[in-house]
Design a protein around this motif. Structure first.
Motif: not given
Length: 353
Positions: A261-266
């Motif tokens: 989820e952190t990568a998608v947000n980034a």
């Protein structure tokens, strides 16, 4: 009397501000920052590939450092000291045997034409803080029970005056600039690039920043990463070319089926993609807690939600379909040749699409 007091307070405030480099207020972590701040594997892999660290950084050895770094310097005016403050985006330290080093990341979405000076600021404050700690320690060690300082036996006058021994050492500080912008970096990469003359003299301070221009990385460089940074760098590079993005995702499908989820947000933050935020639903959540970006993008293509992802490609397929139909090929065969459904072929040929 009150006016005098107010004037004194203003003067005191001005004195405290003298020499302050930066860090007027703590900045909020961006999604791109959290990619490395909360994930030591990403941090270690970035430095190991971008800078070829020797020995390689180990995620297990990394320790979080305070992003706010403060050092005091002495000046000849005012109250005699000034606090220099800098905030890094991400900073971690590593201790391997007797070696200790500090590693920092600075994110850039726009070209900063003063970047070499900014890196110099960041590293200077770190070194000044280290120097301050060493000098304060010696100052304490060299005082007797009554608080009076004395010269220990074997110390030279230079060591005593500088409060820095011949054997004292600073820890290495490394700053990496991570540039995510669309335009190629045309800013300065050396401190000497900021000088008024263009003479690269040997007697001037030499400082070359370490910079990774993400959108100019080759596919070979991107695919050298074995973690989620391959996903991040590849998606960012091809975000504005939907066909190339689709090809990259298909070629690296295993890296897009369980994206954190952190990568998608980034990625949503870096590419300003509202579509990526729309796939953060239960429908595309994996058992591991990540997001299946492949499935999500395919679903949005199917539902017509991913605007423009195949506009150019669809127009070319339509022209091919019309040509094949003129040659007498059946709708089913045309659908097979162009990779679309028979219904879409019939819409193209009827002129409805």
């Amino acid at each position: 009397m009150k006016e005098k007091t107010k004037e004194n307070e203003q003067n005191s405030s001005r004195r405290r501000g003298i020499g302050k480099i930066a860090g007027q207020g703590m900045k909020k972590d961006t999604a791109a920052t959290l990619l490395f701040k909360t994930n030591n594997e990403n941090f270690a892999e970035l430095f190991n590939h971008a800078l070829r660290c020797e020995p390689p950084l180990s995620a297990e050895e990394l320790q979080d450092e305070d992003v706010k770094e403060t050092a005091r310097i002495r000046i000849t005016r005012g109250d005699g000291s000034v606090s220099l403050v800098q905030y890094r985006d991400v900073v971690k330290s590593v201790k391997s045997g007797r070696s200790f080093a500090v590693f920092g990341i600075e994110h850039q979405s726009e070209i900063d034409y003063a970047m070499p000076f900014r890196v110099l600021e960041l590293d200077f404050v770190n070194y000044a803080r280290q120097m301050q700690v060493i000098q304060d320690r010696h100052d304490t060690e060299w005082r007797n029970g009554k608080g009076q300082r004395h010269i220990p036996e074997g110390l030279t006058a230079g060591e005593y005056l500088g409060r820095f021994l011949k054997t004292d050492r600073l820890s290495r500080c490394v700053t990496l600039v991570l540039y995510w912008g669309k335009e190629p970096w045309d800013g300065p990469v050396k401190l000497s690039d900021l000088f008024a003359d263009d003479v690269d003299s040997a007697h001037t301070l030499q400082l070359e920043i370490r910079l990774l221009d993400v959108c100019r990385m080759t596919d070979e460089e991107i695919c050298g990463y074995t973690g989620e940074l391959r996903t991040i760098f590849g998606f960012r590079k091809y975000a504005d070319d939907k066909e190339k993005l689709e090809n990259f995702i298909n070629a690296n499908r295993e890296y897009f089926t369980n994206v954190s989820e952190t990568a998608v947000n980034a990625l949503a933050e870096l590419t300003h993609s509202s579509e990526l935020m729309k796939i953060r639903t239960q429908e595309y959540t994996t058992q591991e807690g990540g997001i299946d970006v492949c499935k999500g993008i395919q679903g949005m293509i199917r539902d017509g939600k991913l605007e423009g992802i195949r506009e150019g490609k669809a127009e070319a397929r339509k022209e091919i379909a019309i040509s094949l139909s003129a040659m007498g090929m059946s709708d089913g065969k045309i659908a097979e040749a162009t990779g679309v459904s028979t219904a879409i072929v019939q819409e193209w040929l009827s002129g409805k699409a």
